[in-house]
Design a protein around this motif. Structure first.
Motif, PDB file in Angstrom:
ATOM      1  N   SER A   1       0.834  -1.202   0.000  1.00  0.00           N
ATOM      2  CA  SER A   1       0.000   0.000   0.000  1.00  0.00           C
ATOM      3  C   SER A   1       0.868   1.251   0.000  1.00  0.00           C
ATOM      4  O   SER A   1       2.055   1.218   0.339  1.00  0.00           O
ATOM      5  CB  SER A   1      -0.914  -0.001   1.235  1.00  0.00           C
ATOM      6  N   GLU A   2       0.261   2.370  -0.366  1.00  0.00           N
ATOM      7  CA  GLU A   2       0.981   3.641  -0.376  1.00  0.00           C
ATOM      8  C   GLU A   2       1.058   4.254   1.017  1.00  0.00           C
ATOM      9  O   GLU A   2       1.874   5.147   1.256  1.00  0.00           O
ATOM     10  CB  GLU A   2       0.297   4.606  -1.344  1.00  0.00           C
ATOM     11  N   ARG A   3       0.229   3.783   1.934  1.00  0.00           N
ATOM     12  CA  ARG A   3       0.300   4.273   3.309  1.00  0.00           C
ATOM     13  C   ARG A   3       1.547   3.700   3.984  1.00  0.00           C
ATOM     14  O   ARG A   3       1.818   2.501   3.873  1.00  0.00           O
ATOM     15  CB  ARG A   3      -0.948   3.867   4.099  1.00  0.00           C
ATOM     16  N   THR A   4       2.284   4.556   4.679  1.00  0.00           N
ATOM     17  CA  THR A   4       3.530   4.117   5.308  1.00  0.00           C
ATOM     18  C   THR A   4       3.494   4.371   6.812  1.00  0.00           C
ATOM     19  O   THR A   4       2.678   5.151   7.320  1.00  0.00           O
ATOM     20  CB  THR A   4       4.751   4.836   4.706  1.00  0.00           C
ATOM     21  N   LEU A   5       4.394   3.710   7.500  1.00  0.00           N
ATOM     22  CA  LEU A   5       4.584   3.891   8.932  1.00  0.00           C
ATOM     23  C   LEU A   5       6.048   3.643   9.258  1.00  0.00           C
ATOM     24  O   LEU A   5       6.866   3.399   8.364  1.00  0.00           O
ATOM     25  CB  LEU A   5       3.665   2.970   9.726  1.00  0.00           C
ATOM     26  N   SER A   6       6.393   3.720  10.524  1.00  0.00           N
ATOM     27  CA  SER A   6       7.751   3.411  10.972  1.00  0.00           C
ATOM     28  C   SER A   6       7.762   2.028  11.614  1.00  0.00           C
ATOM     29  O   SER A   6       6.844   1.686  12.378  1.00  0.00           O
ATOM     30  CB  SER A   6       8.240   4.458  11.977  1.00  0.00           C
ATOM     31  N   GLN A   7       8.755   1.234  11.274  1.00  0.00           N
ATOM     32  CA  GLN A   7       8.871  -0.120  11.800  1.00  0.00           C
ATOM     33  C   GLN A   7       9.911  -0.147  12.920  1.00  0.00           C
ATOM     34  O   GLN A   7      11.056   0.236  12.731  1.00  0.00           O
ATOM     35  CB  GLN A   7       9.290  -1.091  10.692  1.00  0.00           C
ATOM     36  N   GLN A   8       9.491  -0.584  14.096  1.00  0.00           N
ATOM     37  CA  GLN A   8      10.421  -0.672  15.226  1.00  0.00           C
ATOM     38  C   GLN A   8      11.164  -1.998  15.192  1.00  0.00           C
ATOM     39  O   GLN A   8      10.594  -3.035  14.853  1.00  0.00           O
ATOM     40  CB  GLN A   8       9.649  -0.542  16.542  1.00  0.00           C
ATOM     41  N   PHE A   9      12.432  -1.972  15.550  1.00  0.00           N
ATOM     42  CA  PHE A   9      13.224  -3.203  15.636  1.00  0.00           C
ATOM     43  C   PHE A   9      14.307  -3.028  16.693  1.00  0.00           C
ATOM     44  O   PHE A   9      14.714  -1.896  17.011  1.00  0.00           O
ATOM     45  CB  PHE A   9      13.846  -3.557  14.277  1.00  0.00           C
TER      46      PHE A   9
END
Length: 369
Positions: free
Chosen positions: A255-263
């Motif tokens: 999808s074009e919606r993005t977020l931040s991925q925690q690791f």
């Protein structure tokens, strides 16, 4: 010699009985008696023969005429090109039949993810198959489940954080692989195409099969961060921005919606001959990665004193995207912290640590008494 009939008064020769002299009354009584006798005989014959007929026909080995409104279909899946880890096999798989007439989808759980036999009614279907089930993922949830082309896997544990109101996914998504078949039709001539289960075996499968070759929809990212003063770090947690929020199972597009991925970083490795400088790394999954948009890593470390936190925004990243022969995409990110992690005393230390390397060389001197 002639006689006179008492009923008619007519004469006839003695010993002769002419039918013309039979009275109408006698004829009527004879007919009635004959019909009554015939009915009795027919009734007795029926009573006698009916049990015989029942025994005769019940002993016949004949096949009952039946009608089935379902067809038997065998689902097979080849997971060799999915690039999933070995432990994924224990979770099975799921196939969803979407009737093209818009009626309710039919979900089929496959304990054996490679093979399953089902029975479907006449109609046309779009079918989607993926690993595990809707409820077996810890980091993935599903939406758009009313149609096959809108079926979407998205980050399950995403939270809104920060002043900008951006989303942060707290967990890496689980491995996901899928395939689909469109326009599969169960026709009238396919109905009732199955045999009793007692006679079925692997050598004689269902005459109708649906074959799938799932492909991996999640991508793996390996992040390596070069750190000065790494010996002062107890734990380090980072977030990677610009990561897709979801992926569509049929198209495979993120999808074009993005977020931040925690690791979380792990695997500290010191450079040869150094006790303070080295690298920390980790590998996690994402729904996709677009090299053409800006990505940033926010680095946050808890230091060994238990109270100091070191943070830094990392933008100068070296990204390498590779794809193997099976189409599995691997992404590596290499980045260096610009600042040095400050030196702190470990939690619980007395503060009287002595560095013997800094002492002067031993000298022997006489002491006057």
């Amino acid at each position: 010699m002639s006689t006179v009939d008492k009923l008619t008064g007519k004469r006839c020769d003695k010993g002769l009985r002419c039918a013309c002299f039979v009275s109408p009354q006698r004829t009527q009584r004879f007919t009635e008696n004959f019909l009554c006798l015939s009915r009795r005989v027919i009734f007795k014959l029926c009573v006698t023969l009916c049990p015989l007929w029942c025994i005769l026909f019940s002993g016949c080995d004949r096949r009952e005429l039946t009608y089935s409104d379902e067809a038997e279909i065998t689902l097979t899946a080849d997971w060799s090109k999915a690039g999933l880890s070995e432990q994924e096999a224990q979770y099975g798989a799921t196939a969803v039949f979407y009737p093209t007439d818009g009626s309710t989808p039919i979900t089929v759980l496959m304990g054996d993810r490679s093979r399953k036999t089902v029975r479907m009614k006449e109609g046309c279907y779009n079918v989607v198959l993926f690993n595990r089930s809707f409820d077996d993922f810890s980091g993935i949830a599903f939406r758009g489940m009313d149609a096959h082309h809108t079926l979407e896997a998205y980050a399950k544990n995403a939270q809104v954080k920060g002043m900008d109101g951006g989303k942060v996914s707290m967990d890496s998504p689980d491995e996901l692989a899928a395939d689909y078949v469109e326009g599969f039709e169960v026709t009238p001539d396919m109905l009732g195409n199955y045999e009793p289960s007692a006679t079925r075996n692997t050598e004689h499968p269902s005459p109708c099969q649906l074959c799938f070759t799932p492909r991996k929809l999640t991508k793996e990212i390996t992040v390596t961060i070069h750190i000065k003063g790494m010996n002062n770090i107890r734990t380090a947690i980072c977030t990677l921005s610009g990561v897709p929020e979801s992926v569509f199972l049929v198209s495979g597009k993120a999808s074009e919606r993005t977020l931040s991925q925690q690791f979380e970083l792990a695997h500290p490795v010191y450079l040869p001959g150094s006790k303070t400088e080295g690298t920390m790394s980790t590998t996690f999954s994402v729904f996709g990665f677009d090299e053409n948009i800006l990505h940033e890593i926010y680095f946050r470390a808890q230091l060994v004193d238990g109270k100091t936190e070191f943070t830094e925004e990392l933008k100068d990243m070296k990204v390498n995207v590779s794809e193997d022969s099976e189409g599995i995409v691997n992404i590596t990110i290499d980045v260096t912290c610009g600042e040095t992690v400050p030196t702190v005393k470990p939690e619980g230390s007395s503060g009287m640590d002595a560095d013997v390397d800094g002492w002067d060389e031993e000298e022997n001197k006489d002491i006057d008494i």
